[in-house]
Design a protein around this motif. Structure first.
Motif, mmCIF file in Angstrom:
data_model
loop_
_atom_site.group_PDB
_atom_site.id
_atom_site.type_symbol
_atom_site.label_atom_id
_atom_site.label_comp_id
_atom_site.label_asym_id
_atom_site.label_seq_id
_atom_site.Cartn_x
_atom_site.Cartn_y
_atom_site.Cartn_z
ATOM 1 N N ILE A 100 12.956 85.265 8.124
ATOM 2 C CA ILE A 100 14.153 85.110 8.960
ATOM 3 C C ILE A 100 15.287 85.878 8.300
ATOM 4 O O ILE A 100 15.709 85.549 7.199
ATOM 5 C CB ILE A 100 14.521 83.618 9.141
ATOM 6 N N GLY A 101 15.772 86.915 8.995
ATOM 7 C CA GLY A 101 16.883 87.720 8.467
ATOM 8 C C GLY A 101 16.419 89.107 8.061
ATOM 9 O O GLY A 101 15.491 89.244 7.260
ATOM 10 N N ALA A 140 18.784 84.745 5.204
ATOM 11 C CA ALA A 140 19.744 84.814 6.312
ATOM 12 C C ALA A 140 21.178 84.679 5.820
ATOM 13 O O ALA A 140 22.018 84.081 6.482
ATOM 14 C CB ALA A 140 19.413 83.718 7.323
ATOM 15 N N GLY A 141 21.467 85.252 4.660
ATOM 16 C CA GLY A 141 22.835 85.213 4.144
ATOM 17 C C GLY A 141 23.028 84.113 3.107
ATOM 18 O O GLY A 141 22.057 83.486 2.658
ATOM 19 N N GLY A 162 18.511 91.490 6.673
ATOM 20 C CA GLY A 162 19.469 92.119 5.777
ATOM 21 C C GLY A 162 18.676 92.705 4.611
ATOM 22 O O GLY A 162 17.435 92.768 4.651
ATOM 23 N N GLN A 177 28.836 91.011 -1.578
ATOM 24 C CA GLN A 177 27.982 90.223 -2.477
ATOM 25 C C GLN A 177 26.901 91.095 -3.129
ATOM 26 O O GLN A 177 25.725 91.048 -2.781
ATOM 27 C CB GLN A 177 27.400 89.042 -1.708
ATOM 28 N N LYS A 226 13.268 93.795 -7.594
ATOM 29 C CA LYS A 226 12.943 95.190 -7.877
ATOM 30 C C LYS A 226 11.606 95.304 -8.617
ATOM 31 O O LYS A 226 10.864 96.291 -8.445
ATOM 32 C CB LYS A 226 14.071 95.864 -8.662
ATOM 33 N N GLU A 281 13.727 93.943 1.929
ATOM 34 C CA GLU A 281 13.089 94.300 0.649
ATOM 35 C C GLU A 281 11.872 93.406 0.401
ATOM 36 O O GLU A 281 10.769 93.881 0.105
ATOM 37 C CB GLU A 281 14.079 94.144 -0.510
ATOM 38 N N PRO A 335 20.030 78.611 8.035
ATOM 39 C CA PRO A 335 20.686 78.510 9.342
ATOM 40 C C PRO A 335 20.332 77.178 10.023
ATOM 41 O O PRO A 335 19.257 76.617 9.755
ATOM 42 C CB PRO A 335 20.123 79.690 10.135
ATOM 43 N N ALA A 341 23.253 99.322 -1.246
ATOM 44 C CA ALA A 341 21.907 99.924 -1.261
ATOM 45 C C ALA A 341 20.866 98.872 -0.933
ATOM 46 O O ALA A 341 20.962 97.741 -1.404
ATOM 47 C CB ALA A 341 21.608 100.527 -2.630
ATOM 48 N N SER A 342 19.917 99.250 -0.108
ATOM 49 C CA SER A 342 18.735 98.402 0.128
ATOM 50 C C SER A 342 17.554 99.187 -0.391
ATOM 51 O O SER A 342 17.306 100.320 0.058
ATOM 52 C CB SER A 342 18.558 98.119 1.624
ATOM 53 N N TYR A 343 16.814 98.580 -1.315
ATOM 54 C CA TYR A 343 15.753 99.328 -2.003
ATOM 55 C C TYR A 343 14.429 99.219 -1.269
ATOM 56 O O TYR A 343 13.388 98.945 -1.860
ATOM 57 C CB TYR A 343 15.668 98.866 -3.463
ATOM 58 N N ILE A 363 16.249 82.080 17.160
ATOM 59 C CA ILE A 363 15.178 81.188 16.688
ATOM 60 C C ILE A 363 15.557 79.776 17.107
ATOM 61 O O ILE A 363 16.649 79.294 16.790
ATOM 62 C CB ILE A 363 14.991 81.312 15.167
ATOM 63 N N LEU A 378 12.239 88.524 11.716
ATOM 64 C CA LEU A 378 12.997 88.058 12.880
ATOM 65 C C LEU A 378 14.489 88.149 12.582
ATOM 66 O O LEU A 378 14.973 87.551 11.617
ATOM 67 C CB LEU A 378 12.631 86.604 13.181
ATOM 68 N N GLU A 379 15.203 88.883 13.412
ATOM 69 C CA GLU A 379 16.631 89.124 13.156
ATOM 70 C C GLU A 379 17.442 88.766 14.409
ATOM 71 O O GLU A 379 17.097 89.203 15.509
ATOM 72 C CB GLU A 379 16.832 90.604 12.773
HETATM 73 N N1 LIG Z 1 19.682 95.825 -2.787
HETATM 74 C C1 LIG Z 1 20.710 94.988 -2.813
HETATM 75 O O1 LIG Z 1 21.792 95.304 -3.288
HETATM 76 C C2 LIG Z 1 20.528 93.628 -2.238
HETATM 77 C C3 LIG Z 1 19.251 93.134 -1.972
HETATM 78 C C4 LIG Z 1 19.155 91.869 -1.414
HETATM 79 C C5 LIG Z 1 20.297 91.144 -1.145
HETATM 80 N N2 LIG Z 1 21.510 91.652 -1.455
HETATM 81 C C6 LIG Z 1 22.743 90.937 -1.142
HETATM 82 O O2 LIG Z 1 22.536 89.551 -1.197
HETATM 83 C C7 LIG Z 1 23.186 88.930 -0.105
HETATM 84 C C8 LIG Z 1 22.198 88.127 0.674
HETATM 85 O O3 LIG Z 1 21.234 88.972 1.308
HETATM 86 P P1 LIG Z 1 20.710 88.612 2.755
HETATM 87 O O4 LIG Z 1 19.875 89.735 3.204
HETATM 88 O O5 LIG Z 1 20.177 87.223 2.743
HETATM 89 O O6 LIG Z 1 22.063 88.493 3.576
HETATM 90 P P2 LIG Z 1 22.712 89.412 4.703
HETATM 91 O O7 LIG Z 1 23.902 88.678 5.158
HETATM 92 O O8 LIG Z 1 22.875 90.797 4.219
HETATM 93 O O9 LIG Z 1 21.614 89.454 5.855
HETATM 94 C C9 LIG Z 1 21.227 88.281 6.517
HETATM 95 C C10 LIG Z 1 20.655 88.659 7.876
HETATM 96 O O10 LIG Z 1 20.148 87.480 8.457
HETATM 97 C C11 LIG Z 1 20.498 87.481 9.831
HETATM 98 N N3 LIG Z 1 20.510 86.094 10.305
HETATM 99 C C12 LIG Z 1 21.405 85.129 10.010
HETATM 100 N N4 LIG Z 1 21.077 83.986 10.644
HETATM 101 C C13 LIG Z 1 19.940 84.243 11.354
HETATM 102 C C14 LIG Z 1 19.127 83.470 12.214
HETATM 103 N N5 LIG Z 1 19.425 82.193 12.493
HETATM 104 N N6 LIG Z 1 18.057 84.057 12.776
HETATM 105 C C15 LIG Z 1 17.746 85.361 12.513
HETATM 106 N N7 LIG Z 1 18.496 86.132 11.714
HETATM 107 C C16 LIG Z 1 19.575 85.584 11.128
HETATM 108 C C17 LIG Z 1 21.860 88.153 9.864
HETATM 109 O O11 LIG Z 1 22.171 88.673 11.139
HETATM 110 C C18 LIG Z 1 21.702 89.241 8.819
HETATM 111 O O12 LIG Z 1 21.238 90.451 9.352
HETATM 112 C C19 LIG Z 1 23.817 90.031 0.724
HETATM 113 O O13 LIG Z 1 25.172 90.134 0.435
HETATM 114 C C20 LIG Z 1 23.100 91.259 0.283
HETATM 115 O O14 LIG Z 1 23.887 92.429 0.341
HETATM 116 C C21 LIG Z 1 21.643 92.887 -1.981
#
Ligand SMILES: NC(=O)c1ccc[n+]([C@@H]2O[C@H](COP(=O)([O-])OP(=O)(O)OC[C@H]3O[C@@H](n4cnc5c(N)ncnc54)[C@H](O)[C@@H]3O)[C@@H](O)[C@H]2O)c1
Ligand SMILES: Cc1cc2nc3c(=O)[nH]c(=O)nc-3n(C[C@H](O)[C@H](O)[C@H](O)COP(=O)(O)OP(=O)(O)OC[C@H]3O[C@@H](n4cnc5c(N)ncnc54)[C@H](O)[C@@H]3O)c2cc1C
Length: 502
Positions: A198-199, A290-291, A201, A338, A74, A206, A169, A370-372, A256, A221-222
């Motif tokens: 990569i990812g 990527a999670g 989310g 999470q 943030k 952000e 991944p 929320a995503s900021y 990928i 890349l998603e």
């Molecule tokens: N504002 C917030 O509250 C906030 C901000 C950042 C993260 N977080 C939390 O932290 C955790 C981690 O965040 P995140 O964004 O890493 O996880 P996420 O699981 O939310 O998103 C990961 C993304 O990566 C993609 N992905 C996975 N493997 C891939 C691959 N091989 N190639 C391309 N895309 C791939 C998935 O489809 C997914 O869309 C989450 O639970 C998230 O909610 C919260």
């Protein structure tokens, strides 16, 4: 009441316990493993009611949120937002030169913000009487853990709150490319010219948008068919359009296949699943978002009959209880919901179960997300893919119809609410300025059982973004009028018959 696995009450050490403290070590009412968002909250709550609490932390109190996630991200977003607003100042009649980004100073400030948080949790825990021990905990038995392989800590109940770490991944060459993650990006001193992420989310979007606004050419890349795949598709579409309008490249539905070095660059090779076309992104830096993988390794959970792995996390029931009745798990380590605020809610539930011995279930219905990014995306419950049997209707307001948004010239976005015919709120999604703040009204309503008619009868200050909530509730009220329910009630009570519309 749940079956025979009620929460271990203080004083009952639970299944498999020796029931007595081991020689030479005192017995704690509660032992918390991990001093992040979840662990700090449960330890503090337990100590506040007089329980004898030990908190074992492998590194620094504060956890991921403080040091490598919420706080630095943030802080970075704020700097990036400032740069973006300076670039857009001209349309408000303010002539400024394009901002010069001193990346090293930007990152220096981010780190100093983080450091300003460090230490406060230590003080907070000590002042509440929590005994903080540093080291890595591993279970030895149902009533004891060993810290760093030597010091034994005995407890009647345990809460595991060891969090998670970034998942890499299984992509050929990825590990060898030493990609950045949310753990390492904060030590960057020099701005890369370009970055692949990569990812898509919350983390990838952000950080990707922040880097782009600080002058980095970003490619996201998603693998899923859309960004923020867990959100309402309209939210994904609007955010994607906004990111692309800023010059960020976004590829979805890609596989990928490989990461490889070339002339000092990182080459990410991927296939567009829809067209089958093979493509590559050649970038200076690579960020993986990527999670997560749960931190279960080294806890010796086998000793207490708990089967867990980093992909699934620690399985718990709705009381956050593991297979061992005196051992609970909360936060990222359970593998879902999470967020810091979810960990805090779980901490409150685990406290009631583990310390007070009053069975309480966790309820995730009103946990917001929320995503900021800009536009911000905030949601609770669901506004898409609803079961038609619930009879839900969707109400929608565009930011371009909100006075404050028009006044400020920031009209990207929408607010949506899903409600039953009686006005019970099933979910809300907001995309746009102050989305998370406005969403909070719906979160309160869902938590407290308030319905849309109660929101429409609540005064909202004019002109604020909170007007979105009132506008949605007003739409709902209008449908009731249309359906004749309100007209019939007015006639019945007052004998009032509205004039037909011209
Ligand atoms: N504002 C917030 O509250 C906030 C901000 C950042 C993260 N977080 C939390 O932290 C955790 C981690 O965040 P995140 O964004 O890493 O996880 P996420 O699981 O939310 O998103 C990961 C993304 O990566 C993609 N992905 C996975 N493997 C891939 C691959 N091989 N190639 C391309 N895309 C791939 C998935 O489809 C997914 O869309 C989450 O639970 C998230 O909610 C919260
Ligand atoms: C980039 C990014 C941005 C984010 N932004 C937000 C946000 O804005 N808002 C939000 O709500 N969430 C956000 N999150 C998610 C949030 O950071 C996590 O959900 C939250 O930190 C989880 O808290 P926790 O207590 O479960 O784990 P953690 O905070 O990770 O704490 C776990 C602690 O356990 C310790 N530990 C691990 N193993 C052991 C062991 N064996 N013995 C002793 N101690 C151990 C660790 O050192 C750590 O201190 C973000 C995540 C990322 C990746």
């Amino acid at each position: 009441m749940r079956g025979g696995r009620g929460p271990g009450r203080p004083g009952s050490a639970g299944r498999g316990s020796t029931g007595a403290g081991r020689a030479g070590a005192s017995m704690y009412d509660l032992v918390v493993i991990g001093g992040g968002s979840g662990g700090l909250n449960v330890a503090g709550a337990a100590a506040a009611v007089g329980a004898k609490v030990a908190l074992i932390e492998a590194d620094r109190l504060g956890g991921e949120c403080t040091f490598t996630a919420c706080v630095p991200s943030k802080a970075l977003l704020h700097a990036a937002d400032l740069a973006h607003r300076i670039r857009s100042a001209d349309r408000f009649g303010i002539a400024v030169a394009p901002p010069e980004i001193d990346f090293s100073r930007v990152m220096g400030r981010v780190r100093s913000v983080v450091e300003s948080f460090a230490g406060s949790d230590v003080e907070a825990m000590r002042s509440r009487g929590v005994e903080v021990r540093y080291g890595r905990a591993a279970f030895e038995a149902y009533d004891s853990v060993v810290v760093d392989g030597s010091a034994r800590v005995n407890g009647r109940s345990f809460v595991i709150a060891t969090g998670s770490r970034p998942a890499l991944p299984p992509i050929e060459g990825l590990e060898a490319a030493s990609p950045l993650t949310n753990e390492t990006i904060w030590s960057l001193e020099t701005r890369p010219d370009s970055m692949a992420v990569i990812g898509a989310g919350a983390a990838g979007l952000e950080l990707g948008q922040a880097m782009a606004r600080l002058g980095v050419a970003v490619t996201i890349l998603e693998s899923a068919p859309r960004i923020l795949p867990g959100e309402d598709p309209e939210a994904s579409d609007q955010l994607r359009a906004a990111l692309e309008a800023e010059g960020i490249q976004v590829f979805t539905d890609v596989e990928i296949t490989r990461v490889e070095p070339r002339d000092g660059m990182k080459v990410v090779r991927f296939v567009d699943r829809r067209s089958g076309e093979e493509m590559e992104a050649v970038r200076d830096a690579l960020l993986v978002a990527a999670g997560r993988r749960a931190n279960v390794d080294g806890l010796n959970l086998e000793a207490v009959g708990i089967e867990a792995d980093p992909d699934r996390g620690i399985p718990v029931d709705e009381y956050l209880q593991t297979r061992a009745r005196n051992i609970y798990a909360i936060g990222d380590v359970i593998g879902h919901h999470q967020w810091t605020h979810a960990a805090e809610r779980e901490a409150a539930v685990a406290f009631v179960n583990a310390v007070l011995g009053i069975p309480r279930k966790i309820d995730y219905t009103a946990i917001p997300r929320a995503s900021y990014t800009d536009p911000e995306v905030a949601s609770v419950g669901r506004t898409a893919g609803l079961d038609p049997a619930e009879g839900a209707r969707i109400f929608r307001v565009a930011y371009e119809d909100l006075d404050r948004a028009r006044i400020e010239g920031r009209t990207i976005g929408f607010a949506k609410v899903a409600a039953t015919p009686s006005g019970k709120i099933l979910g809300a999604t907001i995309v746009g300025d102050h989305a998370a703040l406005v969403l909070q009204e719906f979160v309160v309503a869902m938590e407290q059982g308030l319905r849309l008619p109660q929101l429409v009868n609540t005064v909202h200050p004019y002109p604020t973004h909170a007007g979105l909530a009132r506008a949605l509730a007003t739409q709902f009220a209008a449908t009731r009028l249309e359906s004749g329910m309100t007209r019939a009630a007015l006639r019945l009570v007052y004998g009032y018959s509205p004039r037909p519309s011209p």
